[in-house]
Design a protein around this motif. Structure first.
Motif, PDB file in Angstrom:
ATOM      1  N   LEU A  61     -54.174  16.393 -12.695  1.00 25.39           N
ATOM      2  CA  LEU A  61     -52.994  16.362 -11.628  1.00 25.39           C
ATOM      3  C   LEU A  61     -52.031  17.637 -12.163  1.00 25.39           C
ATOM      4  CD1 LEU A  61     -52.545  12.637 -11.526  1.00 25.39           C
ATOM      5  CD2 LEU A  61     -53.417  14.244  -9.764  1.00 25.39           C
ATOM      6  N   PRO A  62     -51.053  17.899 -11.237  1.00 23.22           N
ATOM      7  CA  PRO A  62     -50.086  18.917 -11.468  1.00 23.22           C
ATOM      8  C   PRO A  62     -49.091  18.335 -12.695  1.00 23.22           C
ATOM      9  CG  PRO A  62     -50.086  18.579  -9.214  1.00 23.22           C
ATOM     10  CD  PRO A  62     -51.147  17.658  -9.913  1.00 23.22           C
ATOM     11  N   SER A  63     -48.523  19.264 -13.244  1.00 22.83           N
ATOM     12  CA  SER A  63     -47.537  18.663 -14.355  1.00 22.83           C
ATOM     13  C   SER A  63     -46.026  19.108 -13.849  1.00 22.83           C
ATOM     14  CB  SER A  63     -47.993  19.305 -15.596  1.00 22.83           C
ATOM     15  OG  SER A  63     -49.116  18.955 -15.981  1.00 22.83           O
ATOM     16  N   PRO A  64     -45.242  18.268 -13.059  1.00 18.60           N
ATOM     17  CA  PRO A  64     -44.121  18.599 -12.847  1.00 18.60           C
ATOM     18  C   PRO A  64     -43.203  18.197 -13.907  1.00 18.60           C
ATOM     19  CG  PRO A  64     -44.647  16.366 -12.039  1.00 18.60           C
ATOM     20  CD  PRO A  64     -46.090  16.925 -12.483  1.00 18.60           C
ATOM     21  N   GLY A  65     -41.947  18.936 -13.915  1.00 24.18           N
ATOM     22  CA  GLY A  65     -40.816  18.726 -14.986  1.00 24.18           C
ATOM     23  C   GLY A  65     -41.096  19.288 -16.292  1.00 24.18           C
ATOM     24  N   VAL A  66     -41.942  20.397 -16.315  1.00 26.10           N
ATOM     25  CA  VAL A  66     -42.291  21.245 -17.529  1.00 26.10           C
ATOM     26  C   VAL A  66     -41.222  22.451 -17.552  1.00 26.10           C
ATOM     27  CG1 VAL A  66     -43.723  22.979 -18.738  1.00 26.10           C
ATOM     28  CG2 VAL A  66     -44.495  20.828 -17.541  1.00 26.10           C
ATOM     29  N   GLU A  67     -40.400  22.456 -18.344  1.00 23.89           N
ATOM     30  CA  GLU A  67     -39.551  23.754 -18.508  1.00 23.89           C
ATOM     31  C   GLU A  67     -40.288  25.013 -19.121  1.00 23.89           C
ATOM     32  OE1 GLU A  67     -35.532  25.045 -20.755  1.00 23.89           O
ATOM     33  OE2 GLU A  67     -36.241  23.283 -21.319  1.00 23.89           O
ATOM     34  N   VAL A  68     -39.835  26.093 -18.351  1.00 22.37           N
ATOM     35  CA  VAL A  68     -40.713  27.321 -18.538  1.00 22.37           C
ATOM     36  C   VAL A  68     -39.381  28.351 -19.039  1.00 22.37           C
ATOM     37  CG1 VAL A  68     -42.050  29.111 -17.672  1.00 22.37           C
ATOM     38  CG2 VAL A  68     -42.610  26.621 -17.011  1.00 22.37           C
ATOM     39  N   VAL A  69     -39.778  29.144 -19.790  1.00 28.95           N
ATOM     40  CA  VAL A  69     -38.630  30.249 -20.202  1.00 28.95           C
ATOM     41  C   VAL A  69     -39.354  31.720 -20.167  1.00 28.95           C
ATOM     42  CG1 VAL A  69     -37.149  31.229 -22.093  1.00 28.95           C
ATOM     43  CG2 VAL A  69     -37.319  28.792 -21.704  1.00 28.95           C
ATOM     44  N   LEU A  70     -38.671  32.506 -19.330  1.00 27.64           N
ATOM     45  CA  LEU A  70     -39.149  33.883 -19.234  1.00 27.64           C
ATOM     46  C   LEU A  70     -38.275  34.902 -20.317  1.00 27.64           C
ATOM     47  CD1 LEU A  70     -40.776  36.221 -17.761  1.00 27.64           C
ATOM     48  CD2 LEU A  70     -39.124  36.363 -15.955  1.00 27.64           C
ATOM     49  N   GLU A  71     -38.998  35.683 -20.962  1.00 27.88           N
ATOM     50  CA  GLU A  71     -38.324  36.700 -21.757  1.00 27.88           C
ATOM     51  C   GLU A  71     -38.976  37.962 -21.689  1.00 27.88           C
ATOM     52  OE1 GLU A  71     -36.989  34.488 -25.638  1.00 27.88           O
ATOM     53  OE2 GLU A  71     -39.144  34.059 -24.992  1.00 27.88           O
ATOM     54  N   GLN A  72     -38.213  39.080 -21.800  1.00 26.11           N
ATOM     55  CA  GLN A  72     -38.591  40.530 -21.857  1.00 26.11           C
ATOM     56  C   GLN A  72     -38.678  41.158 -23.173  1.00 26.11           C
ATOM     57  OE1 GLN A  72     -36.891  43.107 -19.358  1.00 26.11           O
ATOM     58  NE2 GLN A  72     -38.776  44.647 -19.210  1.00 26.11           N
ATOM     59  N   GLN A  73     -39.627  41.903 -23.556  1.00 28.52           N
ATOM     60  CA  GLN A  73     -39.503  42.353 -24.898  1.00 28.52           C
ATOM     61  C   GLN A  73     -38.832  43.428 -24.819  1.00 28.52           C
ATOM     62  OE1 GLN A  73     -43.459  43.645 -27.029  1.00 28.52           O
ATOM     63  NE2 GLN A  73     -42.750  42.916 -28.656  1.00 28.52           N
ATOM     64  N   ASN A  74     -38.100  43.631 -26.018  1.00 25.26           N
ATOM     65  CA  ASN A  74     -37.039  45.128 -26.226  1.00 25.26           C
ATOM     66  C   ASN A  74     -37.207  45.400 -27.731  1.00 25.26           C
ATOM     67  OD1 ASN A  74     -35.984  45.232 -23.492  1.00 25.26           O
ATOM     68  ND2 ASN A  74     -34.879  43.376 -24.083  1.00 25.26           N
ATOM     69  N   GLY A  75     -38.176  46.208 -28.018  1.00 26.44           N
ATOM     70  CA  GLY A  75     -38.279  46.650 -29.363  1.00 26.44           C
ATOM     71  C   GLY A  75     -38.865  45.433 -30.048  1.00 26.44           C
ATOM     72  N   ASP A  76     -38.041  45.112 -31.124  1.00 25.55           N
ATOM     73  CA  ASP A  76     -38.634  43.932 -31.816  1.00 25.55           C
ATOM     74  C   ASP A  76     -38.051  42.487 -31.353  1.00 25.55           C
ATOM     75  OD1 ASP A  76     -40.229  45.365 -33.437  1.00 25.55           O
ATOM     76  OD2 ASP A  76     -38.608  45.770 -35.115  1.00 25.55           O
ATOM     77  N   ASN A  77     -37.091  42.510 -30.491  1.00 27.42           N
ATOM     78  CA  ASN A  77     -36.480  41.331 -30.083  1.00 27.42           C
ATOM     79  C   ASN A  77     -36.819  40.792 -28.509  1.00 27.42           C
ATOM     80  OD1 ASN A  77     -34.672  41.486 -32.240  1.00 27.42           O
ATOM     81  ND2 ASN A  77     -33.526  43.214 -31.377  1.00 27.42           N
ATOM     82  N   TRP A  78     -36.483  39.874 -28.130  1.00 22.46           N
ATOM     83  CA  TRP A  78     -36.776  39.079 -26.928  1.00 22.46           C
ATOM     84  C   TRP A  78     -35.676  38.750 -26.259  1.00 22.46           C
ATOM     85  CZ3 TRP A  78     -41.702  39.133 -25.134  1.00 22.46           C
ATOM     86  CH2 TRP A  78     -42.714  39.421 -25.832  1.00 22.46           C
ATOM     87  N   THR A  79     -35.588  39.251 -24.832  1.00 21.37           N
ATOM     88  CA  THR A  79     -34.205  39.229 -23.965  1.00 21.37           C
ATOM     89  C   THR A  79     -34.609  38.029 -22.764  1.00 21.37           C
ATOM     90  OG1 THR A  79     -33.484  41.449 -24.402  1.00 21.37           O
ATOM     91  CG2 THR A  79     -32.631  39.896 -22.402  1.00 21.37           C
TER      92      THR A  79
END
Length: 136
Positions: free
Chosen positions: A38-56
């Motif tokens: 079944l689908p999994s509703p209610g999962v939190e998802v975070v999107l980040e972009q890499q900038n050098g050694d860091n994530w934004t």
């Protein structure tokens, strides 16, 4: 029979609306629970972009009743070439469902090279394993 036709039409309209949103946004995700199919509703998802050694951090979202976030990339922004990380907060989701898990989160790092207009990242999830791939 009419009631079934109306239900099917409503499902088709909701699905069509999700496809339209996904088409306008360069990134979507989908989480399916392999334990019960079944689908999994209610999962939190975070999107980040890499900038050098860091994530934004660019955006966060919560999967809907279909286990989808049809538009995860920030609204109105064009996807830039680069390396991105989508982190599925699976530990919190399993805790809400009183299920032990080995994976408190599932980070998926991918490279967007602008060869396609839309990236889709499905996550097939179970308490002790997962699989993902570049969908469409």
């Amino acid at each position: 029979m009419k009631k079934l036709a109306y239900l099917m039409a409503g499902t088709l309209l909701a699905t069509t609306a999700n496809f339209a949103m996904a088409a306008d946004n360069p990134l979507s995700v989908h989480v399916l629970n392999l334990e019960n199919g079944l689908p999994s509703p209610g999962v939190e998802v975070v999107l980040e972009q890499q900038n050098g050694d860091n994530w934004t951090k660019l955006n966060t979202g919560m999967t809907n009743e279909q286990g989808r976030i049809p538009a995860l990339y920030p609204e109105g922004k064009k996807l830039e070439q680069g390396v991105y990380r989508v982190t599925f907060e699976t530990g919190d989701w399993f805790k809400k469902h009183d299920t032990a898990t080995f994976f408190p989160e599932v980070p998926v790092i991918f490279s967007a090279d602008a060869s396609v207009e839309h990236y889709h990242i499905p996550l097939l999830l179970s308490p002790y394993g997962f699989s993902t791939y570049r969908g469409n």
